[in-house]
Design an enzyme around this catalytic site. Structure first.
Site, short mmCIF file in Angstrom:
data_model
loop_
_atom_site.label_atom_id
_atom_site.label_comp_id
_atom_site.label_asym_id
_atom_site.label_seq_id
_atom_site.Cartn_x
_atom_site.Cartn_y
_atom_site.Cartn_z
N ASP A 12 26.29 -21.27 -22.29
CA ASP A 12 26.94 -21.49 -21.00
C ASP A 12 26.34 -22.76 -20.38
O ASP A 12 25.16 -23.06 -20.58
CB ASP A 12 26.64 -20.26 -20.13
CG ASP A 12 27.08 -20.45 -18.69
OD1 ASP A 12 28.23 -20.90 -18.49
OD2 ASP A 12 26.27 -20.16 -17.79
N ASP A 14 26.85 -24.18 -16.72
CA ASP A 14 26.36 -24.10 -15.33
C ASP A 14 25.24 -23.08 -15.21
O ASP A 14 25.45 -21.90 -15.47
CB ASP A 14 27.51 -23.69 -14.39
CG ASP A 14 28.20 -24.89 -13.82
OD1 ASP A 14 27.55 -25.66 -13.09
OD2 ASP A 14 29.40 -25.09 -14.12
MG LIG Z 1 26.54 -20.02 -15.66
#
Ligand SMILES: [Mg+2]
Length: 412
Positions: A12, A14
């Site tokens: 992932d 962010d």
């Molecule tokens: Mg995230």
């Protein structure tokens, strides 16, 4: 070390690799180390606003090398899904980059014609007329597609509305549930694993238990949480509980770290827990009432859920009357059944609920089944010694509990 135990990393972006366009501590170094060891890397983001080439550019600016094929945004996964389904004419509520990503996949973006699908993403320029038009088109038959369902994103002034908040507005107005593409739903994981050999040892690394970890586990993949503090969930079966927690990506290379072995339970992960009722109804011959269910055609005990303001006692007499036309008298509680492996149900809308079902022994007041105005297609009394073969899996146990006359209710 954890890095040795996998050869494919679904990471992932962010909160794991960067935050507010700045690399997080250790991320650049850890990714370079994974590359040096020949690991396969995919970058995932639930941010529907940027196109993949913009994400690629941001990664390059912070010193992380990647290719376009390694980047999976929920916007791109949405474009792939629309192409797969042949929904080519689309109304978009979202960023200019999202619209161009959909165009690249072959979609025609329309503001005036009837679209085959309405796609809702997130953008600071979204306003009431966009949501109004989206709701109108969905009501007129367009498919309702959400790039993701994240409700808010953090900022220095507190949480700000994200895609999920806009989707909720249209969902509330239309009464329809969207097809959601982003994590934790399967489309993005499928897109990320495209071209990855099935026997590859893949792991998801993310900072959100509710999207990254839940999605990984629903897809049968192990999941590592990046978090400064351990996250605790009440149930050992909780899909959102990570298999390992690290404070940043460099800890993938810490000697001696291990992960829990995840094996996906046999039930779909419920989004809500609800109160349910079921009845073992005997007639005066000692035969039990079963009905054929409309959803899967199997035989089962009459059951349903408790409506607001109702008692469980009222709920079961109402359900039996509605489904078979029979008036019954509630005798006593047989047991309370809650195990998610038998009490989690997926509805055609996509909603999954786990029921806490109170099961009552009941007696018929009158013996005749009345069909006028009732919901069920078929109901009949059966001898407990001669039950139909296609009976719902947990119901023979409930019937056995009813016949056992145990002095106190069973809790299973
Ligand atoms: Mg995230």
């Amino acid at each position: 070390m954890l890095a040795e135990q996998f050869d494919t990393f679904l990471i992932d972006l962010d909160g794991v690799v960067y935050l507010d366009n700045f690399a997080l501590p250790g991320a650049v170094q850890a990714l370079a180390q994974l590359r040096a060891q020949g690991k396969r890397v995919r970058f995932l983001t639930n941010d529907p606003r940027p196109a993949r080439d913009e994400v690629l550019q941001l990664l390059a600016e912070i010193g992380i090398e990647a290719t376009l094929e390694e980047i999976v945004t929920c916007g791109w996964a949405t474009a792939l899904h629309l192409r797969e389904q042949g929904w080519n004419r689309v109304y978009v509520v979202g960023s200019v980059s999202l619209a161009s990503e959909l165009r690249r996949a072959g979609c025609e973006i329309t503001e005036t014609e009837q679209p085959q699908a309405v796609v809702i993403g997130c953008d600071q320029h979204v306003s009431y007329p966009h949501l109004d038009h989206a709701a109108t088109q969905i009501t007129s038959g367009a498919r309702f597609v959400a790039t993701n369902a994240d409700e808010s994103f953090p900022s220095s002034t507190g949480p700000r509305p994200a895609t999920g908040a806009l989707v909720a507005a249209v969902q509330t107005a239309t009464g329809q549930r969207p097809l959601i593409i982003g994590k934790p739903y399967p489309s993005m994981f499928r897109a990320a694993l495209e071209g990855v050999p099935p026997d590859a040892r893949a792991v998801v690394v993310g900072d959100s238990p509710h999207t990254d970890i839940l999605g990984a586990h629903q897809h049968g993949l192990p999941a590592i949480l990046i978090s400064p503090t351990p996250t605790v969930f009440a149930s050992p079966r909780d899909f959102r509980a990570p298999d390992a927690t690290l404070s940043n990506l460099t800890e993938l290379f810490t000697p001696g770290t291990h992960h829990r072995q995840w094996s996906t339970p046999s039930f779909p992960w419920p989004e809500a827990v609800k109160a349910g009722v079921a009845a073992v109804v005997f007639n005066h011959s000692g035969h039990v009432l079963l009905q054929r269910r409309a959803d899967n055609g199997q035989w089962g005990l009459p059951s349903g859920h408790v409506e607001p303001g109702e008692t469980v006692n009222e709920a079961i007499t109402r359900e039996v009357a509605e489904e078979t036309g029979l008036q019954v008298q509630v005798s006593h509680l047989i047991g309370v059944y809650s195990h998610p492996s038998s009490q989690s149900f997926a509805y055609p809308s996509g909603q999954v609920s786990q029921f806490i079902t109170s099961c009552f022994r009941c007696q018929t007041v009158q013996e005749e089944l009345h069909w006028d105005g009732v919901e069920t297609l078929e109901a009949a009394f059966f001898s407990p010694d001669n039950l139909p073969a296609d009976l719902l899996p947990m119901h023979p146990q409930w019937l056995a509990d009813a016949l056992a006359n145990h002095p106190t209710a069973y809790i299973r």
